[in-house]
Write an enzyme that holds these catalytic residues in place. Structure first.
Site, PDB file in Angstrom:
ATOM      1  N   SER A 135      41.479  17.698  30.788  1.00  0.00           N
ATOM      2  CA  SER A 135      42.600  18.536  30.335  1.00  0.00           C
ATOM      3  C   SER A 135      43.405  19.180  31.446  1.00  0.00           C
ATOM      4  CB  SER A 135      42.082  19.624  29.387  1.00  0.00           C
ATOM      5  OG  SER A 135      41.869  19.093  28.103  1.00  0.00           O
ATOM      6  N   LYS A 138      47.170  18.599  31.678  1.00  0.00           N
ATOM      7  CA  LYS A 138      48.221  19.401  31.034  1.00  0.00           C
ATOM      8  C   LYS A 138      49.085  20.154  32.038  1.00  0.00           C
ATOM      9  CE  LYS A 138      45.721  19.975  26.650  1.00  0.00           C
ATOM     10  NZ  LYS A 138      44.488  19.250  26.951  1.00  0.00           N
ATOM     11  N   SER A 337      44.552  24.885  25.489  1.00  0.00           N
ATOM     12  CA  SER A 337      44.259  23.475  25.765  1.00  0.00           C
ATOM     13  C   SER A 337      44.540  22.633  24.526  1.00  0.00           C
ATOM     14  CB  SER A 337      42.812  23.282  26.236  1.00  0.00           C
ATOM     15  OG  SER A 337      42.696  22.098  26.985  1.00  0.00           O
TER      16      SER A 337
END
Length: 505
Positions: A135, A138, A337
């Site tokens: 993640s 991102k 997230s």
């Protein structure tokens, strides 16, 4: 946060990239740039507790409430001290080398540390090696969409007149936060009930007869390449369509109540566009067979003038609602997230660059934008915008370059990336970390994005040293031992805590 997944399938390490140019230099104070960027789009991000001090934000005006106002908290995340002693590469190496070799981090531990004020690289261990980022991806998606669309851009959802009298075509623009009504999952989101009210007014005496949904703005597969098999049912991902409500959550009210306990996992609907269309049909008063919706394409607008009281011509816009600005969507994407928002943001990058609104288009456009920003495009290879894909690769040094670029003043719109970063021991995916005695030095002074897949753990962000120096760091591991998640996270946190604790001179 990424979901627990089936056992990790080892992937070969990419070949080493060519030599890199000298690191980017930061020429402005991060907090100041962030405030300027948000002011430019007419927004104010005010956060409670230590974050307010780091951003330099004033307390918001109190609203009418039964609760008395809370006292002002002490500032914890202070702005960087330009006169603070600068760490040396030798000092940082001495502090980190023993920690980087921790068994819980596995065999591939790639690290980059740089000084924010000067851009000088202070430590590297495989820093230029593309690594599975999870993640942490991102951060790249957020910077790309802020650059391509701008912080103030809002995603439209439109309703237009269909080919037959009374037909309404609901046209998705890619807003993943669109709500049905005031009970939606995302506060402040655009709402279908408001759009339905506009449509009824625009139709005048013409009664709605059916609803068609146009989600053709996005193309290709709805699930990403390299996603684990349980993503459609695991609650952290969804089918990515140009029209959806509440991030495709089946029960947004329940998801809102349980968000903290479930790390924002929630059951998702398999066809988000049709689910949104059915809700819209009900809002228009349709029932029975008339409330059933089908996919189709909106007719092109004729452009002719409409006579008063006449049935709207096919393609005539009957109403429009707009999403929260991109700066807020990026904020939510990073702080929670949120994988679905991330995939929608990657497609916005694609559309802004004239590419298909697909996984392939989003990845190619993100690569293009980062290259245009002067970042080393040979050190990033993406298959999606969320980091759910195990085929994603990013180098730690690209991440520290990206964080530096977001604050150097040359692109003020990128500073909005910092608003959603979780704070160690305080918020988001870091709220329950930096609690142990060996990591507590990072509580309140580490601000970072995390990434987790099975046997993949990553963290990248900012840390203030004991001398007040602001550093950027990225630690990516993609071959950690099985069943060691807690130990791996503590080992990662020890690295940033060591930077917080030392002067490293």
């Amino acid at each position: 946060m990424s979901p627990p997944v089936p056992p990790y399938a080892a992937t070969p390490a990419p070949p080493p990239p060519p030599a890199r140019p000298r690191r980017l230099r930061l020429v402005a104070v991060l907090a100041t740039v962030l405030v300027i960027a948000l002011a430019a789009v007419g927004l104010a991000v005010v956060r409670p507790g230590p974050v307010a001090g780091w951003l330099g934000g004033a307390a918001s005006s109190p609203k009418a409430s039964a609760r008395p106002p809370e006292p002002d908290p002490p500032a914890v995340l202070a702005g960087p001290d330009a006169n603070a002693p600068e760490p040396t590469p030798e000092g940082v190496r001495a502090a980190l080398e023993p920690l980087v070799r921790a068994a819980a981090l596995g065999e591939r531990v790639h690290v980059s540390v740089a000084d924010v004020a000067t851009g000088q690289a202070l430590y590297g261990n495989g820093q230029d090696t593309p690594t599975v980022p999870a993640s942490v991806t991102k951060l790249a998606t957020g910077v790309a969409v802020l650059a391509a669309r701008g912080p103030a851009y809002r995603i439209p959802t439109r309703a237009v007149a269909g080919a037959s009298p009374g037909e309404v075509v609901l046209v998705g623009g890619g807003d993943p936060t669109l709500a049905v009504d005031k009970n939606g999952f995302y506060p402040g989101a655009a709402r279908l009930d408001n759009l339905a009210a506009q449509v009824r007014k625009a139709l005048g005496g013409t009664a709605p007869t059916k609803v068609t949904v146009d989600s053709s703005l996005f193309s290709g597969p709805v699930y990403g390449p390299g996603w684990d098999d349980d993503i459609p049912t695991g609650g952290f991902g969804a089918a990515i369509t140009a029209l959806m409500t509440d991030g495709a959550r089946r029960d947004p009210a329940e998801a809102r109540r349980t968000a903290e306990a479930t790390n924002h996992a929630a059951e998702r609907v398999p066809q988000p566009d049709l689910t949104a269309g059915r809700a819209f049909a009900k809002l228009l008063g349709l029932s029975g067979d008339a409330a059933e919706v089908k996919q189709g394409k909106a007719p092109a607008a004729s452009g002719g003038a409409r006579s008063a009281g006449a049935t709207p011509a096919p393609g005539t816009e009957l109403g429009k609602v707009e999403s929260l600005p991109v700066v807020r969507l990026v904020d939510i994407m990073i702080s929670d997230s949120d994988n679905v928002i991330a995939e929608a943001m990657a497609r916005q990058v694609a559309l802004a660059k004239g590419k298909p609104g697909s996984f392939v288009g989003g990845a190619a456009a993100t690569d293009q934008v980062l290259g245009e920003l002067g970042l080393p495009a040979d050190e990033i290879s993406l298959a999606d915008g969320s980091g759910l894909s195990r085929t994603d690769r990013i180098s730690p040094s690209l991440l520290t370059d990206l964080i530096t670029l977001a604050g150097n003043g040359s692109h003020p719109e990128l500073a909005a990336i910092f608003g959603g970063l979780p704070v160690g021991g305080w918020s988001g995916t870091l709220d329950d970390r930096y609690q142990a005695s060996v990591t507590k030095a990072g509580a309140g002074v580490v601000r970072a994005k995390t990434g987790t897949l099975s046997r993949v753990n990553a963290i990248a962000g900012l840390v203030t040293t004991a001398d007040g120096r602001l550093l950027t760091f990225a630690v990516l591991t993609d071959q950690t031992p099985e069943g060691t998640l807690d130990a791996t996270r503590e080992a990662l946190d020890r690295i940033s805590s060591a930077l917080a604790r030392c002067g490293c001179r």
